[in-house]
Design an enzyme around this catalytic site. Structure first.
Site, PDB file in Angstrom:
ATOM      1  N   GLY A  11      -1.809 -11.032  -1.688  1.00  0.00           N
ATOM      2  CA  GLY A  11      -0.471 -10.466  -1.477  1.00  0.00           C
ATOM      3  C   GLY A  11      -0.034 -10.664  -0.039  1.00  0.00           C
ATOM      4  O   GLY A  11      -0.819 -10.457   0.883  1.00  0.00           O
ATOM      5  N   ARG A  72      -2.313 -15.889  -5.460  1.00  0.00           N
ATOM      6  CA  ARG A  72      -3.569 -15.335  -5.979  1.00  0.00           C
ATOM      7  C   ARG A  72      -4.178 -16.455  -6.815  1.00  0.00           C
ATOM      8  O   ARG A  72      -3.516 -17.010  -7.680  1.00  0.00           O
ATOM      9  CB  ARG A  72      -3.296 -14.104  -6.834  1.00  0.00           C
ATOM     10  CG  ARG A  72      -2.562 -13.002  -6.065  1.00  0.00           C
ATOM     11  CD  ARG A  72      -2.707 -11.665  -6.758  1.00  0.00           C
ATOM     12  NE  ARG A  72      -1.815 -10.656  -6.204  1.00  0.00           N
ATOM     13  CZ  ARG A  72      -2.069  -9.949  -5.115  1.00  0.00           C
ATOM     14  NH1 ARG A  72      -3.180 -10.145  -4.454  1.00  0.00           N
ATOM     15  NH2 ARG A  72      -1.211  -9.035  -4.685  1.00  0.00           N
ATOM     16  N   ASP A 103      -9.608  -8.670   0.607  1.00  0.00           N
ATOM     17  CA  ASP A 103     -11.025  -8.983   0.339  1.00  0.00           C
ATOM     18  C   ASP A 103     -11.244 -10.111  -0.661  1.00  0.00           C
ATOM     19  O   ASP A 103     -12.270 -10.788  -0.593  1.00  0.00           O
ATOM     20  CB  ASP A 103     -11.913  -7.761   0.069  1.00  0.00           C
ATOM     21  CG  ASP A 103     -11.307  -6.731  -0.801  1.00  0.00           C
ATOM     22  OD1 ASP A 103     -10.092  -6.768  -0.952  1.00  0.00           O
ATOM     23  OD2 ASP A 103     -12.060  -5.894  -1.314  1.00  0.00           O
ATOM     24  N   THR A 125      -3.261  -7.287   4.788  1.00  0.00           N
ATOM     25  CA  THR A 125      -2.806  -6.687   3.530  1.00  0.00           C
ATOM     26  C   THR A 125      -2.099  -5.387   3.840  1.00  0.00           C
ATOM     27  O   THR A 125      -2.520  -4.662   4.749  1.00  0.00           O
ATOM     28  CB  THR A 125      -3.967  -6.414   2.554  1.00  0.00           C
ATOM     29  OG1 THR A 125      -3.504  -5.521   1.522  1.00  0.00           O
ATOM     30  CG2 THR A 125      -5.170  -5.766   3.209  1.00  0.00           C
ATOM     31  N   ASP A 127      -2.246  -2.845   2.116  1.00  0.00           N
ATOM     32  CA  ASP A 127      -3.011  -1.720   1.551  1.00  0.00           C
ATOM     33  C   ASP A 127      -3.947  -1.038   2.551  1.00  0.00           C
ATOM     34  O   ASP A 127      -4.409   0.071   2.298  1.00  0.00           O
ATOM     35  CB  ASP A 127      -3.854  -2.205   0.362  1.00  0.00           C
ATOM     36  CG  ASP A 127      -3.006  -2.801  -0.745  1.00  0.00           C
ATOM     37  OD1 ASP A 127      -1.831  -2.439  -0.845  1.00  0.00           O
ATOM     38  OD2 ASP A 127      -3.535  -3.644  -1.503  1.00  0.00           O
ATOM     39  N   ASP A 129      -6.960  -1.663   2.967  1.00  0.00           N
ATOM     40  CA  ASP A 129      -8.154  -1.311   2.189  1.00  0.00           C
ATOM     41  C   ASP A 129      -9.359  -2.214   2.465  1.00  0.00           C
ATOM     42  O   ASP A 129     -10.247  -2.332   1.627  1.00  0.00           O
ATOM     43  CB  ASP A 129      -7.824  -1.347   0.681  1.00  0.00           C
ATOM     44  CG  ASP A 129      -7.404  -2.730   0.213  1.00  0.00           C
ATOM     45  OD1 ASP A 129      -7.130  -3.604   1.060  1.00  0.00           O
ATOM     46  OD2 ASP A 129      -7.344  -2.949  -1.008  1.00  0.00           O
ATOM     47  N   ARG A 171      -2.946  -0.419  -4.210  1.00  0.00           N
ATOM     48  CA  ARG A 171      -3.997  -0.801  -5.163  1.00  0.00           C
ATOM     49  C   ARG A 171      -4.932   0.376  -5.390  1.00  0.00           C
ATOM     50  O   ARG A 171      -4.457   1.432  -5.799  1.00  0.00           O
ATOM     51  CB  ARG A 171      -4.755  -2.033  -4.667  1.00  0.00           C
ATOM     52  CG  ARG A 171      -5.398  -2.832  -5.779  1.00  0.00           C
ATOM     53  CD  ARG A 171      -6.057  -4.067  -5.243  1.00  0.00           C
ATOM     54  NE  ARG A 171      -5.119  -5.093  -4.874  1.00  0.00           N
ATOM     55  CZ  ARG A 171      -4.585  -5.962  -5.730  1.00  0.00           C
ATOM     56  NH1 ARG A 171      -4.910  -5.921  -6.990  1.00  0.00           N
ATOM     57  NH2 ARG A 171      -3.737  -6.867  -5.324  1.00  0.00           N
TER      58      ARG A 171
HETATM   59  O1  F6P Z   1      -2.449  -5.918  -2.323  1.00  0.00           O
HETATM   60  C1  F6P Z   1      -1.108  -5.766  -2.042  1.00  0.00           C
HETATM   61  C2  F6P Z   1      -0.362  -5.263  -3.251  1.00  0.00           C
HETATM   62  O2  F6P Z   1       1.004  -5.146  -2.893  1.00  0.00           O
HETATM   63  C3  F6P Z   1      -0.874  -3.952  -3.848  1.00  0.00           C
HETATM   64  O3  F6P Z   1      -0.464  -2.827  -3.131  1.00  0.00           O
HETATM   65  C4  F6P Z   1      -0.300  -4.038  -5.232  1.00  0.00           C
HETATM   66  O4  F6P Z   1      -1.072  -3.270  -6.149  1.00  0.00           O
HETATM   67  C5  F6P Z   1      -0.405  -5.499  -5.554  1.00  0.00           C
HETATM   68  O5  F6P Z   1      -0.458  -6.182  -4.312  1.00  0.00           O
HETATM   69  C6  F6P Z   1       0.753  -6.059  -6.346  1.00  0.00           C
HETATM   70  O6  F6P Z   1       0.462  -7.382  -6.624  1.00  0.00           O
HETATM   71  P1  F6P Z   1       1.525  -8.435  -7.127  1.00  0.00           P
HETATM   72  O7  F6P Z   1       2.471  -8.718  -5.991  1.00  0.00           O
HETATM   73  O8  F6P Z   1       0.713  -9.616  -7.490  1.00  0.00           O
HETATM   74  O9  F6P Z   1       2.248  -7.798  -8.258  1.00  0.00           O
END
Ligand code: F6P
Length: 320
Positions: A11, A72, A103, A125, A127, A129, A171
């Site tokens: 992300g 991703r 990660d 990120t 998050d 995290d 997340r």
């Molecule tokens: O890891 C960043 C994040 O924005 C999380 O907070 C969220 O759960 C996820 O990515 C959303 O992913 P995507 O943009 O693939 O829907």
């Protein structure tokens, strides 16, 4: 090392551009060349790689997103994908790689290092995290974006004497909810790292009403459950006029804050220093205001990210 690569993966996060800029400018300062890989590990396998000049990163520090794009790409978990990636890097004469991401991205960086290709991880990120660092690039901007939304919601919540559940990203981690919740004076913060009892949440709202509170703001981390489900649980206890706001991807965009820009610049430059020494398999982090380098594998397998739960306790003490 004379030629390195840089990619962003997973992300996107505000400040990634500032980190790429720092990698490029620091490398040029050290008489090294930099190649950018588009679309993270997917672009790496496809060989979507180009040389980056000083000018390519001009006018970038203030921009959200990542101009190298991101993806991703779970297929990179296979050895076949990893070896193909290394082949592409070698085709361009690249000797080391800076990987900016979360990660999942660190796993890719570790795999390449294990195959003999040195990589450095930079935590990026929203998050926050990632184990082994107190802060990640993008987190500060995101909590400020969430805060702005919470302040606005409070206005309308007060006007209508309503309870709001605001679902935020993160997340499996509660950091965004925790920091934005404390900063906004939210009545309750619900995060995955702390159990909650819905009847107590309801009781708190009632007590607030009795004390003359005109609104109740509940910041809910997405890792707990979705906002609608939470609201239904509350409504099954009493009619609190609950409204739900899911902030969604608005949290990922926008110009990075000063703090994120500075952190990204520092992390990016440190990553170049590691590769310049010919080292790999490490990630950069911030530990109590000091920069640290840790083994990526240690970060992934032995360390655990923990949000600052002092903030949770503090909010319980001062928010009602
Ligand atoms: O890891 C960043 C994040 O924005 C999380 O907070 C969220 O759960 C996820 O990515 C959303 O992913 P995507 O943009 O693939 O829907």
């Amino acid at each position: 090392m004379k030629r390195i690569g840089v990619l962003t993966s997973g992300g996107d996060a505000p400040g990634m551009n500032a980190a790429i800029r720092a990698v490029v400018r620091k490398a040029l300062y050290e008489d090294m060349e930099v190649y950018g890989v588009n679309y993270g590990f997917a672009g790496l396998v496809a060989g979507d790689i180009r040389k980056l000049t000083r000018r390519d990163v001009g006018d970038m520090i203030q921009r959200g997103g990542t101009f190298l794009y991101s993806a991703r790409y779970p297929q990179f978990a296979t050895e076949e994908g990893q070896l193909k990636g290394i082949e592409q890097l070698k085709r361009f004469g690249i000797e080391g790689l800076v990987v900016i991401g979360g990660d999942g991205s660190y796993r890719g960086a570790y795999a390449l290092t294990k195959h003999g290709f040195p990589c450095v991880g930079v935590p990026g990120t929203i998050d926050n995290d990632i184990a082994g660092t107190d802060y990640t690039i993008g987190f500060d901007t995101t909590i400020n974006t969430v805060l702005e939304a919470l302040d606005r919601i409070r206005d309308t919540a007060t006007s209508h004497i309503r309870t709001f559940v605001i679902e935020v990203m993160g997340r499996d981690a509660g950091d965004i909810a925790l920091w934005a919740g404390v900063a906004s004076g939210a009545e309750q913060i619900i995060i995955p790292e702390k159990d909650f009892d819905i009847t107590e949440v309801a009781e708190n709202i009632r007590r607030g009403r009795e004390k003359g509170k005109k609104h109740s703001i509940i910041v809910l981390a997405e890792g707990v459950m979705d906002g609608q489900e939470f609201a239904e649980k509350l409504d099954s206890i009493d009619n609190f006029h609950v409204r739900v706001t899911v902030l969604g991807h608005v949290q990922r965009g926008g110009s990075p804050t000063a703090r994120d820009r500075v952190l990204a610049s520092q992390f990016g430059a440190k990553a170049v220093e590691v590769l310049k020494d010919g080292r790999g398999g490490v990630c950069i982090g911030l530990d109590n205001e000091k920069f640290v380098e840790r083994e990526i594998i240690d970060t992934l397998d032995n360390l655990e990210h923990k949000p600052n739960l002092d903030l949770y306790k503090l909010n319980e003490e001062i928010s009602n």
